[in-house]
Design a protein around this motif. Structure first.
Motif, PDB file in Angstrom:
ATOM      1  N   HIS A   1       0.841  -1.203   0.000  1.00 35.43           N
ATOM      2  CA  HIS A   1       0.000   0.000   0.000  1.00 35.43           C
ATOM      3  C   HIS A   1       0.879   1.258   0.000  1.00 35.43           C
ATOM      4  O   HIS A   1       0.599   2.210  -0.737  1.00 35.43           O
ATOM      5  N   MET A   2       1.922   1.262   0.815  1.00 32.84           N
ATOM      6  CA  MET A   2       2.836   2.406   0.871  1.00 32.84           C
ATOM      7  C   MET A   2       3.470   2.632  -0.495  1.00 32.84           C
ATOM      8  O   MET A   2       3.581   3.771  -0.961  1.00 32.84           O
TER       9      MET A   2
ATOM     10  N   LEU B   1       2.253   1.802  -3.418  1.00 28.32           N
ATOM     11  CA  LEU B   1       1.238   2.329  -4.339  1.00 28.32           C
ATOM     12  C   LEU B   1       0.925   3.794  -4.061  1.00 28.32           C
ATOM     13  O   LEU B   1       0.482   4.516  -4.966  1.00 28.32           O
ATOM     14  N   GLN B   2       1.167   4.250  -2.840  1.00 23.54           N
ATOM     15  CA  GLN B   2       0.959   5.650  -2.479  1.00 23.54           C
ATOM     16  C   GLN B   2       2.194   6.508  -2.770  1.00 23.54           C
ATOM     17  O   GLN B   2       2.216   7.687  -2.434  1.00 23.54           O
TER      18      GLN B   2
ATOM     19  N   GLU C   1       5.273   5.999  -1.523  1.00 25.36           N
ATOM     20  CA  GLU C   1       6.184   6.033  -0.383  1.00 25.36           C
ATOM     21  C   GLU C   1       7.191   4.886  -0.471  1.00 25.36           C
ATOM     22  O   GLU C   1       7.327   4.083   0.448  1.00 25.36           O
TER      23      GLU C   1
END
Length: 85
Positions: free
Chosen positions: A7-8, A10-11, A13
């Motif tokens: 998720h990080m 994909l964001q 980060e």
């Protein structure tokens, strides 16, 4: 932790995602997908040395300790790295 790292990533980060996966693998070194993501992400940021280090650690754990074949995805990443073993 691997899902959070994804998720990080994909964001946007990526450095934080890489750090999280490194920590995950230090605690639980039997995460095939986490190794693949790390190699891929290190290659994405141009850090071939770290990508190669993670690949070797993966090979030691999965093939060496567990006697498992290298996954198809990791074999593709190995080719991208230019690894010969």
């Amino acid at each position: 932790a691997a899902t959070l790292a994804r998720h990080m990533y994909l964001q946007g980060e990526l450095p934080s995602a890489i750090r999280l996966l490194e920590k995950l693998l230090a605690v639980d070194p039997y995460q095939d997908e986490a190794y693949c993501w790390l190699v891929e992400w290190y290659l994405r940021v141009g850090d071939r040395v770290s990508a190669s280090r993670v690949y070797r650690r993966y090979a030691d754990v999965m093939a060496g300790e567990m006697g498992l074949p290298i996954s198809k995805r990791m074999a593709e990443l190995r080719r991208a790295l230019g690894e010969c073993n």
